[in-house]
Design an enzyme around this catalytic site. Sequence first.
Site, mmCIF file in Angstrom:
data_model
loop_
_atom_site.group_PDB
_atom_site.id
_atom_site.type_symbol
_atom_site.label_atom_id
_atom_site.label_comp_id
_atom_site.label_asym_id
_atom_site.label_seq_id
_atom_site.Cartn_x
_atom_site.Cartn_y
_atom_site.Cartn_z
ATOM 1 N N ARG A 34 0.820 -1.217 0.000
ATOM 2 C CA ARG A 34 0.000 0.000 0.000
ATOM 3 C C ARG A 34 0.851 1.263 0.000
ATOM 4 O O ARG A 34 0.538 2.232 0.678
ATOM 5 C CB ARG A 34 -0.923 0.000 1.208
ATOM 6 C CG ARG A 34 -1.903 -1.150 1.188
ATOM 7 C CD ARG A 34 -2.837 -1.084 2.354
ATOM 8 N NE ARG A 34 -3.739 -2.227 2.360
ATOM 9 C CZ ARG A 34 -4.545 -2.509 3.354
ATOM 10 N NH1 ARG A 34 -4.581 -1.743 4.420
ATOM 11 N NH2 ARG A 34 -5.333 -3.564 3.277
ATOM 12 N N CYS A 35 1.898 1.254 -0.764
ATOM 13 C CA CYS A 35 2.862 2.347 -0.813
ATOM 14 C C CYS A 35 2.810 3.002 -2.193
ATOM 15 O O CYS A 35 2.485 2.343 -3.181
ATOM 16 C CB CYS A 35 4.261 1.770 -0.550
ATOM 17 S SG CYS A 35 5.629 2.939 -0.667
ATOM 18 N N GLY A 36 3.157 4.270 -2.256
ATOM 19 C CA GLY A 36 3.253 4.934 -3.548
ATOM 20 C C GLY A 36 4.284 4.296 -4.460
ATOM 21 O O GLY A 36 4.219 4.446 -5.677
ATOM 22 N N THR A 38 4.731 0.988 -4.593
ATOM 23 C CA THR A 38 4.316 -0.391 -4.851
ATOM 24 C C THR A 38 4.381 -0.767 -6.332
ATOM 25 O O THR A 38 4.737 -1.910 -6.647
ATOM 26 C CB THR A 38 2.911 -0.654 -4.260
ATOM 27 O OG1 THR A 38 2.978 -0.436 -2.847
ATOM 28 C CG2 THR A 38 2.445 -2.071 -4.529
#
Length: 165
Positions: A34-36, A38
């Site tokens: 759930r990371c930018g 990803t």
Amino acid sequence: MSIFEIPVSTLSGAPDALGPLKGEVLLVVNVASRCGLTPQYAGLERLQGKYADRGFSVVGFPCNQFGGQEPGTSEEIATFCSATYGVSFPMCEKVDVNGAGRHPVYEALTGHADADGQAGDVQWNFEKFLVSGDGEVLARFRPATEPEAEVVTSAIESALDRRQA
């Protein structure tokens, strides 16, 4: 002790995730769903496909230490990686990469400096460590460095050329 000898389980719970990879060049990456950053999974998977037959593997280590961006269970992480990015490279158990609970694999890796001479804590998700087949850390790439950046691919190719020499 080489990172290949450090006990770590696979995401599915099987022991000795790294031992069978001894002799291969690895790109060890702390990952999050759930990371930018990803979408870097796609580039990591392309590296896996491009270099696997030459003795290379990406190895993912899910980590929830940065903004709680990997909260899922092992099963949820595996499903996300497979369904969203077609991840075929080995995924290890969720670990801490910084702090008092830092996993021993990351104890071994974080002593290596990046191109600017900075060692120490992992800065964020998707920090990458290039490791030789005998466990030597060859390079460290900070999170914003894309997996397929020329600096990364040239380091991988150089390590693979040395491995096959």
